[in-house]
Scaffold this motif. Structure first.
Motif, PDB file in Angstrom:
ATOM      1  N   HIS A   1       7.580  -6.314   8.096  1.00  0.00           N
ATOM      2  CA  HIS A   1       7.567  -5.497   9.282  1.00  0.00           C
ATOM      3  C   HIS A   1       8.699  -5.282   9.976  1.00  0.00           C
ATOM      4  O   HIS A   1       8.998  -4.009  10.300  1.00  0.00           O
ATOM      5  CB  HIS A   1       6.427  -6.201  10.373  1.00  0.00           C
ATOM      6  CG  HIS A   1       6.543  -5.736  11.549  1.00  0.00           C
ATOM      7  ND1 HIS A   1       5.521  -4.648  11.788  1.00  0.00           N
ATOM      8  CD2 HIS A   1       7.109  -5.649  12.716  1.00  0.00           C
ATOM      9  CE1 HIS A   1       5.538  -4.026  13.032  1.00  0.00           C
ATOM     10  NE2 HIS A   1       6.734  -4.809  13.602  1.00  0.00           N
TER      11      HIS A   1
ATOM     12  N   ASP B   1      10.668  -2.439   8.151  1.00  0.00           N
ATOM     13  CA  ASP B   1      10.338  -0.919   8.716  1.00  0.00           C
ATOM     14  C   ASP B   1      10.736  -0.578   9.808  1.00  0.00           C
ATOM     15  O   ASP B   1      11.262   0.526  10.180  1.00  0.00           O
ATOM     16  CB  ASP B   1       8.687  -1.021   8.762  1.00  0.00           C
ATOM     17  CG  ASP B   1       8.060  -0.902   7.455  1.00  0.00           C
ATOM     18  OD1 ASP B   1       8.792  -0.847   6.545  1.00  0.00           O
ATOM     19  OD2 ASP B   1       6.863  -0.791   7.458  1.00  0.00           O
TER      20      ASP B   1
ATOM     21  N   GLY C   1       1.694  -7.377   4.682  1.00  0.00           N
ATOM     22  CA  GLY C   1       1.342  -8.341   6.069  1.00  0.00           C
ATOM     23  C   GLY C   1       1.180  -9.631   5.609  1.00  0.00           C
ATOM     24  O   GLY C   1       1.385 -10.681   6.276  1.00  0.00           O
TER      25      GLY C   1
ATOM     26  N   ALA D   1       4.742  -0.457   5.671  1.00  0.00           N
ATOM     27  CA  ALA D   1       3.337  -0.270   6.308  1.00  0.00           C
ATOM     28  C   ALA D   1       2.380   0.943   5.822  1.00  0.00           C
ATOM     29  O   ALA D   1       1.202   0.909   5.889  1.00  0.00           O
ATOM     30  CB  ALA D   1       3.477  -0.024   8.072  1.00  0.00           C
TER      31      ALA D   1
ATOM     32  N   ALA E   1       5.246  -6.228  17.088  1.00  0.00           N
ATOM     33  CA  ALA E   1       5.327  -7.089  15.980  1.00  0.00           C
ATOM     34  C   ALA E   1       4.225  -8.323  16.013  1.00  0.00           C
ATOM     35  O   ALA E   1       3.636  -8.645  15.122  1.00  0.00           O
ATOM     36  CB  ALA E   1       6.701  -7.915  16.115  1.00  0.00           C
TER      37      ALA E   1
ATOM     38  N   ASP F   1       4.376 -11.214   5.437  1.00  0.00           N
ATOM     39  CA  ASP F   1       4.631 -11.540   6.688  1.00  0.00           C
ATOM     40  C   ASP F   1       4.296 -12.887   7.320  1.00  0.00           C
ATOM     41  O   ASP F   1       4.894 -13.760   8.063  1.00  0.00           O
ATOM     42  CB  ASP F   1       4.416 -10.628   7.864  1.00  0.00           C
ATOM     43  CG  ASP F   1       5.413  -9.214   7.525  1.00  0.00           C
ATOM     44  OD1 ASP F   1       6.564  -9.603   7.042  1.00  0.00           O
ATOM     45  OD2 ASP F   1       4.799  -8.075   7.976  1.00  0.00           O
TER      46      ASP F   1
ATOM     47  N   HIS G   1       1.020  -6.900  14.985  1.00  0.00           N
ATOM     48  CA  HIS G   1       0.890  -6.678  13.438  1.00  0.00           C
ATOM     49  C   HIS G   1       0.442  -7.966  12.648  1.00  0.00           C
ATOM     50  O   HIS G   1      -0.377  -8.153  11.944  1.00  0.00           O
ATOM     51  CB  HIS G   1       2.247  -6.254  13.164  1.00  0.00           C
ATOM     52  CG  HIS G   1       2.538  -6.546  11.637  1.00  0.00           C
ATOM     53  ND1 HIS G   1       2.077  -5.865  10.520  1.00  0.00           N
ATOM     54  CD2 HIS G   1       3.426  -7.313  11.165  1.00  0.00           C
ATOM     55  CE1 HIS G   1       2.272  -6.260   9.639  1.00  0.00           C
ATOM     56  NE2 HIS G   1       3.040  -7.490   9.662  1.00  0.00           N
TER      57      HIS G   1
END
Length: 703
Positions: free
Chosen positions: A652, A655, A631, A693, A270, A634, A273
Motif C-alpha cells: 500500500h 502505491d 493486501g 491496488a 492506510a 501488507d 485499507h
C-alpha cells in the motif's frame, strides 16, 4: 416501514428493530429507515416509549465504512442520533453483541441503555485512523467522565458489559431476552414518571475536569504515549477535551471537523485499507464454497521449546485442551515451567486471575510419549528448523495420528511439500507459521501445500480465528511471504555496514521510518545464532544470505541479548543495547579485507535500499501466486514484522510513493548491485501507470 427497519407494538411501547445483516451496519437505508420511524413514532400519541434494538447477532456494530470518502446521502448518522435524543418520549436501547462505533454512538443518543450479558460496546474508530464522528467524543465523557472515556476512545478496545455498567455507560444488564428486558425497563420509566435526561445536556460528569484539567491532561498523555506517529489517537484525546471546554453544540462541530480531516488523511486511508485487507486475507479464491472445517476439540504440539510452549498457550487461551510432546522429560518440564511462569506474569500485571491461570494450566498436559497425540484433531510440529528432523516426526505422526487429523508444521523457511511427502497423507499436511512470541503475536501464515485438501485448509483458518490470530493463506517457497521479503532486506543490511553505515545508524533510520526496532536490534533480540545455524546447515543463500559480520560475531560467541553481546553491548538488566567499538572495528576490518571502500551513507539511502527491495520481492511473490493479493502481504508485514500501521503495509505504501519512483531508484542501485533490479511485475505496473491496488489477485489481472 423499511426493508431494514421494522416497527412493532407491545401495547404502548414501540419496538424498532434494525435488520441489516450481517452486523446491522448503519448505511443509508438504515439511517433513512430510522429517521422515518422516529418521526412517525414521535407524532403517534398511542406510543408512550420506544425500544431500539438490533436483529441477528448484534446491535449495530458501526457505520458502513464503504461510504467514507463518498458524498454523504442524508440523513447523516449524527442527524438521526440528534433526532432520537430529542424525542419527547423515553427511548431505551436494547444492546447485544458488539455495539461498536456508530452503533454505540446511536445508543448514547438514547435516553437509557439495557444490555444483554456478554455485550461488548466500544468506540474503535481510532483503529481506522479516524475518531467517533457522530457525537461519541462529546456524549461519552458527559455520561461517564472525560478521564474514564479517554482509554475507551483513544484505545479503541471494546469493554465488557459489567465494566460499562460500573462506569455508567449502560443502565442495566438483562438476565434474559434483552428486548423484553428493555420493554420492562421502559414500563418502569413510565410508571415512575422518570424525567428524560439527555446525555448531551449532562454536566455533572465533566464539572470536576472543568474546575481542574490536570487529571485529564495526565490521562491524555498516558493514553497517547505510545501512538508511534499515529494522528488519530491524538485527535481523539483533543476531541474529548472539547467536551470539557466547549458547549455541546460547539464541541460537536469541532469533533466533526476533526473527523473530516482524518477521513481525508493518508493515515486513515492506510488503516482502512488494512481493515478490509485483514478480512480478505483468509479467503481462498479457489476453495469450494461448501467447504467445511473439521471439528477441533483437542490439539497436540510437538516440541516444548519457546515456540511450542507459546502455541500451546494459544490453544489453552482458547479453551482447547492441548498435549505437549517433547523427547526428554527435562525439556518437557522446562517448557511447562516457562508456560506457568508466563501466565504468572499476566496474573501479576492484572491481565488474568489466579483462577484463570489454574484453568489454563489444567488444559495443558505434557508427555514424552508420541502416541499420546493419537486422539488429537490437529497436531502442530514446532521443533528445530532441520528438514530431516521434521520429516522423521511427520513419518511417525502418519502412523499414530487419526485419519481426520490435520498435521501442521511451524516451519519458518522449509519446504512444506517435502515435509508432506514424508507421510502417506500429504493432503492432511500444511504449514502454520506462528510468530514469536506465539502467545502474543497476531499473525499466522497458513502455508498451503501442493496437495493440501480444501477441508484441511479451512480447518487451519478456522483454528486460527479461534486462537484470535490473523490468518493469511500463502503458498510454498523459501521463507513464504514474510521471511522471504525479510531476506531481501537482510541482504542489504550487511552491505550497508560494509559500505559505511553503522548498526546504530541503520536501526535509527528504520525506527524513524516507523518500525518498532531496526534490523540489528531485532537480530540481537531473536539471537544471531538462529540465522547462523541455518546458514551453516543450508549454505550461505539461506536465511538472510551471506552475512560475514553476523557469522564472525557468532564465532566470537556473541549471540545477542542472551549473551550480553551481539551487534550491541547489553548491560545486565538493560533492554536496549549500546554501540560497541569492537563491532565497529570488525566491520571496518572486514570491509578492507573485501576491498570495499567505506563512505558516508544517508538515512534516505538506507530506507531506499532496505524497503524498496522488499517491495520488489513482494511483486515477485504476487506474480508467482505465493500471495493472493497485495493486501495479504501488507497484513503479514504489519502484524508480523512491525511495518508502520500508519503507512498501511509495504505494498500500500509503495502505491502512495509511486511505483515509477521505486522502479527508478531500484534501477539506480542495481548499477552497484545487479540483484536490486526491479521485479518484472513492478516494472510492468510502473510502465502502465498502475499500482498494486489495481491487482485483484496475486496474478496480474486488469482491475
Amino acid at each position: 416501514m423499511s426493508s431494514v427497519v421494522d416497527v412493532r407494538r407491545d401495547g404502548d411501547i414501540a419496538v424498532v428493530t434494525i435488520d441489516n445483516p450481517p452486523v446491522n451496519a448503519l448505511g443509508h437505508a438504515v439511517r433513512s429507515g430510522l429517521h422515518a420511524a422516529m418521526r412517525e413514532l414521535r407524532d403517534d400519541a398511542s406510543v408512550k416509549a420506544v425500544v431500539l434494538a438490533g436483529a441477528g447477532r448484534t446491535f449495530p456494530a458501526g457505520a458502513d465504512i464503504t461510504e467514507f470518502g463518498n458524498p454523504l446521502q442524508p440523513p447523516g448518522l449524527g442527524e438521526v442520533i440528534e433526532q432520537i435524543e430529542a424525542m419527547p418520549k423515553p427511548v431505551i436501547a436494547a444492546l447485544h453483541g458488539t455495539p461498536l462505533g456508530g452503533g454505540f454512538e446511536l445508543a448514547l443518543g438514547c435516553h437509557w441503555r439495557v444490555a444483554a450479558k456478554g455485550t461488548r460496546p466500544g468506540l474503535p474508530e481510532v483503529k481506522l485512523g479516524i475518531l467517533p464522528g457522530a457525537g461519541g467524543t462529546q456524549r461519552l465523557p458527559r455520561l461517564i467522565g472525560p478521564v474514564e472515556a479517554l482509554p475507551i476512545i483513544v484505545g479503541g478496545e471494546p469493554i465488557p458489559a459489567e465494566r460499562a455498567l460500573q462506569l455508567g455507560a449502560i443502565d442495566e444488564i438483562a438476565e434474559g431476552d434483552v428486548i423484553e428486558a428493555a420493554i420492562a425497563f421502559a414500563r418502569r420509566v413510565l410508571a415512575e414518571k422518570r424525567p428524560i435526561v439527555r446525555v448531551s445536556e449532562r454536566e455533572d460528569k465533566i464539572a470536576a475536569a472543568r474546575a481542574d484539567r490536570s487529571a485529564f491532561e495526565a490521562a491524555a498523555a498516558e493514553a497517547t504515549a505510545r501512538t508511534r506517529g499515529l494522528e488519530a489517537p491524538v485527535a481523539c484525546a483533543k476531541a474529548v477535551g472539547f467536551a470539557i471546554d466547549l458547549p455541546f453544540a460547539e464541541g460537536l462541530k469541532r469533533e466533526h471537523a476533526l473527523f473530516l480531516d482524518l477521513v481525508k488523511s493518508d493515515q486513515s486511508k492506510a488503516q482502512r485499507h488494512l481493515f478490509f485487507a485483514e478480512r480478505e486475507a483468509a479467503k481462498v479464491a479457489d476453495m469450494p464454497k461448501d467447504t467445511k472445517p473439521r471439528p477441533v476439540v483437542r490439539a497436540a504440539v510437538i516440541g516444548a521449546g519457546t515456540m511450542g510452549g507459546g502455541i500451546s498457550m494459544c490453544f489453552a487461551n482458547a479453551g482447547i485442551p492441548v498435549t505437549i510432546v517433547d523427547a526428554t522429560e527435562e525439556a518437557l518440564q522446562r517448557g511447562l515451567g516457562t508456560i506457568e511462569k508466563n501466565y504468572g506474569i499476566s496474573v501479576s500485571r492484572g491481565r488474568m486471575s489466579a483462577d484463570d491461570l489454574t484453568a489454563r494450566m489444567g488444559l495443558i498436559s505434557g508427555t514424552t510419549d508420541m502416541t499420546a497425540v493419537a486422539d488429537a484433531d490437529i497436531i502442530i510440529e514446532a521443533v528445530f528448523e532441520e528438514m530431516e528432523v521434521k520429516r522423521d516426526i511427520f513419518g511417525r505422526l502418519d502412523r499414530i495420528a487419526k485419519p481426520s487429523a490435520v498435521l501442521a508444521t511451524n516451519t519458518s523457511y522449509l519446504d512444506v511439500n517435502e515435509i508432506a511427502r514424508a507421510t502417506g497423507r500429504p493432503g492432511s499436511v500444511l504449514g502454520m507459521h506462528f510468530f514469536s512470541p506465539a502467545n502474543v503475536m497476531k499473525l499466522l501464515e497458513i502455508v498451503r501445500g501442493k496437495a493440501t485438501e480444501p477441508e484441511v485448509l479451512a480447518t487451519a483458518i478456522d483454528v486460527a480465528r479461534k486462537l484470535k490470530k490473523v490468518p493469511v493463506v500463502v503458498g510454498v517457497c523459501f521463507g513464504f511471504v514474510g521471511n522471504r521479503m525479510l531476506r531481501a532486506r537482510s541482504l542489504e543490511s550487511e552491505r550497508l555496514l560494509l559500505e559505511g553505515a553503522s548498526p546504530a545508524q541503520v536501526d535509527r533510520a528504520l525506527t524513524d521510518f516507523g518500525f518498532p526496532m531496526g534490523p540489528f536490534a531485532m537480530i540481537d533480540l531473536a539471537g544471531l545464532d538462529i540465522g547462523w545455524r541455518i546458514r551453516k546447515a543450508m549454505g550461505p543463500t539461506a536465511d538472510g544470505g551471506p552475512a560475514p559480520i553476523a557469522d564472525q560475531l557468532c564465532e566470537m560467541g556473541r549471540f545477542g541479548q542472551k549473551t550480553g553481546r551481539g551487534f550491541y553491548i547489553y548491560e545486565k538488566g538493560a533492554r536496549g543495547g549500546t554501540p560497541d567499538p569492537e563491532v565497529a572495528a570488525l566491520i571496518e576490518r572486514t570491509a578492507a579485507d573485501m576491498g570495499i571502500v567505506r563512505r558516508e551513507i544517508s538515512d534516505e539511502e538506507i530506507v531506499e535500499r532496505l524497503i524498496y527491495p522488499m517491495i520488489s520481492e513482494g511483486a515477485k511473490i504476487l506474480d508467482e501466486g505465493i500471495a493472493q493479493r497485495p493486501g495479504d502481504i501488507d497484513i503479514v508485514w504489519v502484524n508480523g514484522y512491525g511495518f508502520p500501521v500508519r503507512l498501511g503495509g509495504p505494498m500500500h505504501w509503495a502505491d502512495t510513493v509511486g511505483l515509477a519512483h521505486i522502479r527508478d531508484r531500484l534501477r539506480h542501485w542495481a548499477q552497484f548491485n545487479p540483484a536490486l533490479q526491479p521485479a518484472p511485475l513492478l516494472e510492468r505496473l510502473a510502465d502502465e501507470g498502475r499500482g498494486f491496488a489495481s491487482l485483484r489477485t496475486g496474478r496480474d489481472k486488469a482491475a
